[in-house]
Motif scaffolding. Structure first.
Motif, PDB file in Angstrom:
ATOM      1  N   THR A   1     -80.695 -29.903  73.720  1.00  0.00           N
ATOM      2  CA  THR A   1     -82.098 -30.245  73.456  1.00  0.00           C
ATOM      3  C   THR A   1     -83.019 -29.127  73.949  1.00  0.00           C
ATOM      4  O   THR A   1     -82.569 -28.120  74.504  1.00  0.00           O
ATOM      5  CB  THR A   1     -82.509 -31.553  74.176  1.00  0.00           C
TER       6      THR A   1
ATOM      7  N   TYR B   1     -88.688 -38.779  77.544  1.00  0.00           N
ATOM      8  CA  TYR B   1     -87.996 -37.624  76.968  1.00  0.00           C
ATOM      9  C   TYR B   1     -87.823 -36.494  77.969  1.00  0.00           C
ATOM     10  O   TYR B   1     -88.475 -36.452  79.015  1.00  0.00           O
ATOM     11  CB  TYR B   1     -88.673 -37.139  75.684  1.00  0.00           C
ATOM     12  N   VAL B   2     -86.904 -35.603  77.597  1.00  0.00           N
ATOM     13  CA  VAL B   2     -86.692 -34.376  78.378  1.00  0.00           C
ATOM     14  C   VAL B   2     -87.433 -33.255  77.660  1.00  0.00           C
ATOM     15  O   VAL B   2     -87.716 -33.382  76.467  1.00  0.00           O
ATOM     16  CB  VAL B   2     -85.175 -34.038  78.470  1.00  0.00           C
TER      17      VAL B   2
ATOM     18  N   GLU C   1     -93.626 -31.833  79.585  1.00  0.00           N
ATOM     19  CA  GLU C   1     -94.051 -31.020  78.448  1.00  0.00           C
ATOM     20  C   GLU C   1     -93.494 -29.601  78.607  1.00  0.00           C
ATOM     21  O   GLU C   1     -93.809 -28.866  79.564  1.00  0.00           O
ATOM     22  CB  GLU C   1     -95.573 -30.991  78.243  1.00  0.00           C
ATOM     23  N   GLY C   2     -92.702 -29.242  77.619  1.00  0.00           N
ATOM     24  CA  GLY C   2     -91.976 -27.976  77.667  1.00  0.00           C
ATOM     25  C   GLY C   2     -92.868 -26.761  77.897  1.00  0.00           C
ATOM     26  O   GLY C   2     -92.488 -25.847  78.636  1.00  0.00           O
TER      27      GLY C   2
ATOM     28  N   TYR D   1     -87.998 -20.355  74.437  1.00  0.00           N
ATOM     29  CA  TYR D   1     -88.299 -21.585  73.684  1.00  0.00           C
ATOM     30  C   TYR D   1     -87.898 -21.422  72.203  1.00  0.00           C
ATOM     31  O   TYR D   1     -87.257 -22.309  71.620  1.00  0.00           O
ATOM     32  CB  TYR D   1     -89.786 -21.904  73.841  1.00  0.00           C
TER      33      TYR D   1
ATOM     34  N   TRP E   1     -81.030 -24.728  66.894  1.00  0.00           N
ATOM     35  CA  TRP E   1     -80.582 -25.993  66.303  1.00  0.00           C
ATOM     36  C   TRP E   1     -80.270 -25.846  64.806  1.00  0.00           C
ATOM     37  O   TRP E   1     -79.876 -26.819  64.151  1.00  0.00           O
ATOM     38  CB  TRP E   1     -81.665 -27.068  66.453  1.00  0.00           C
TER      39      TRP E   1
HETATM   40  N1  LIG Z   1     -93.731 -33.183  73.814  1.00  0.00           N
HETATM   41  C1  LIG Z   1     -92.455 -32.984  74.462  1.00  0.00           C
HETATM   42  C2  LIG Z   1     -91.350 -33.309  73.466  1.00  0.00           C
HETATM   43  C3  LIG Z   1     -90.001 -33.103  74.077  1.00  0.00           C
HETATM   44  C4  LIG Z   1     -88.910 -33.552  73.126  1.00  0.00           C
HETATM   45  O1  LIG Z   1     -89.083 -33.553  71.906  1.00  0.00           O
HETATM   46  N2  LIG Z   1     -87.746 -33.871  73.724  1.00  0.00           N
HETATM   47  C5  LIG Z   1     -86.632 -34.366  72.964  1.00  0.00           C
HETATM   48  C6  LIG Z   1     -85.410 -33.480  73.122  1.00  0.00           C
HETATM   49  S1  LIG Z   1     -85.700 -31.883  72.400  1.00  0.00           S
HETATM   50  C7  LIG Z   1     -86.287 -35.750  73.470  1.00  0.00           C
HETATM   51  O2  LIG Z   1     -86.101 -35.960  74.662  1.00  0.00           O
HETATM   52  N3  LIG Z   1     -86.248 -36.689  72.535  1.00  0.00           N
HETATM   53  C8  LIG Z   1     -86.024 -38.050  72.850  1.00  0.00           C
HETATM   54  C9  LIG Z   1     -87.279 -38.842  72.534  1.00  0.00           C
HETATM   55  O3  LIG Z   1     -88.228 -38.280  71.969  1.00  0.00           O
HETATM   56  O4  LIG Z   1     -87.356 -39.998  72.840  1.00  0.00           O
HETATM   57  C10 LIG Z   1     -92.331 -31.539  74.967  1.00  0.00           C
HETATM   58  O5  LIG Z   1     -92.876 -30.644  74.314  1.00  0.00           O
HETATM   59  O6  LIG Z   1     -91.682 -31.316  76.008  1.00  0.00           O
END
Ligand SMILES: N[C@@H](CCC(=O)N[C@@H](CS)C(=O)NCC(=O)O)C(=O)O
Length: 209
Positions: free
Chosen positions: A9, A53-54, A67-68, A160, A167
């Motif tokens: 991810t 989320y991660v 937030e990444g 990033y 992917w």
């Molecule tokens: N807005 C968040 C989005 C992070 C995100 O999309 N994480 C994904 C993995 S790449 C995730 O954990 N998805 C599970 C979910 O959205 O519930 C960021 O930019 O960090």
């Protein structure tokens, strides 16, 4: 600092940046497929990050940063001499923010969720692939004149971009029309800190050339 991550991810990106910055992270894997989502220690992840989320980063003061893009800047700023992020107030800093925001809001969100959920349908997936092709074309043209997104040097934006464009195989995004992008990914994949982050997150790492 502790990084909550899940394999394959976007949590790879802050891990690469930390490695490149010389920061040793504690790691805890999240099982995103479980209901409810659990940490490796068995705690519901929502108790840690209500967003669910991660990536999420536990800072040394005990607070949680999510937030990444925020994690990328925070980690890179810990090592100002690393070149991962230009200094505050410089025009290059805004160029980095421009790339990070583009990757986050356009590229990342075109791959995910659309190409990770076949149940969203072929029409939606083809639309996502068409959009991604436009963005990869833009990066391909940029790499015509630059080795990396900010120019000559690897930065947080490359960590990033590498993570997200990485992917492509899994999501059946064809990189053949974008040879400079493919070469860019190969060059980044060869970096020792990138390989170490991928291994630590349980990802497959290609044999060294
Ligand atoms: N807005 C968040 C989005 C992070 C995100 O999309 N994480 C994904 C993995 S790449 C995730 O954990 N998805 C599970 C979910 O959205 O519930 C960021 O930019 O960090």
């Amino acid at each position: 600092m502790k990084l909550y991550y899940a394999t394959n991810t976007c949590s790879l990106s802050p891990h690469i940046i930390a490695n490149e910055a010389g920061i040793v992270l504690e790691l805890e894997r999240i099982d995103l497929a479980a209901t409810p989502r659990l940490t490796a220690g068995g705690q519901p992840f929502a108790e840690i990050n209500p967003k669910g989320y991660v990536p999420a980063l536990r800072l040394d003061d005990g607070s949680l940063l999510t937030e990444g893009v925020a994690l990328a800047l925070y980690l890179a700023d810990q090592a100002p001499d690393s070149g991962l992020v230009p200094a505050e107030g410089t025009p290059e800093r805004y160029r980095l923010l421009e790339w990070l925001t583009f990757i986050s809001s356009e590229l990342h969100k075109a791959y995910s969720p659309w190409l990770f959920h076949p149940e969203l349908g072929e029409t939606a997936q083809q639309a996502a692939r068409a959009k991604i092709a436009v963005w990869l074309g833009l990066i391909e043209r940029h790499l015509h004149a630059h080795d990396y997104l900010l120019g000559a040097r690897f930065s947080a934006a490359d960590a990033y971009a590498f993570t997200v464009i990485g992917w492509s195989k899994f999501t059946r995004v064809d990189l053949a029309p974008f040879p400079r992008v493919a070469d860019y990914l190969r060059r980044i994949a060869a970096r020792p800190h990138v390989r170490a982050a991928m291994r630590a997150q349980g990802m497959a790492v290609a044999a060294a050339a």
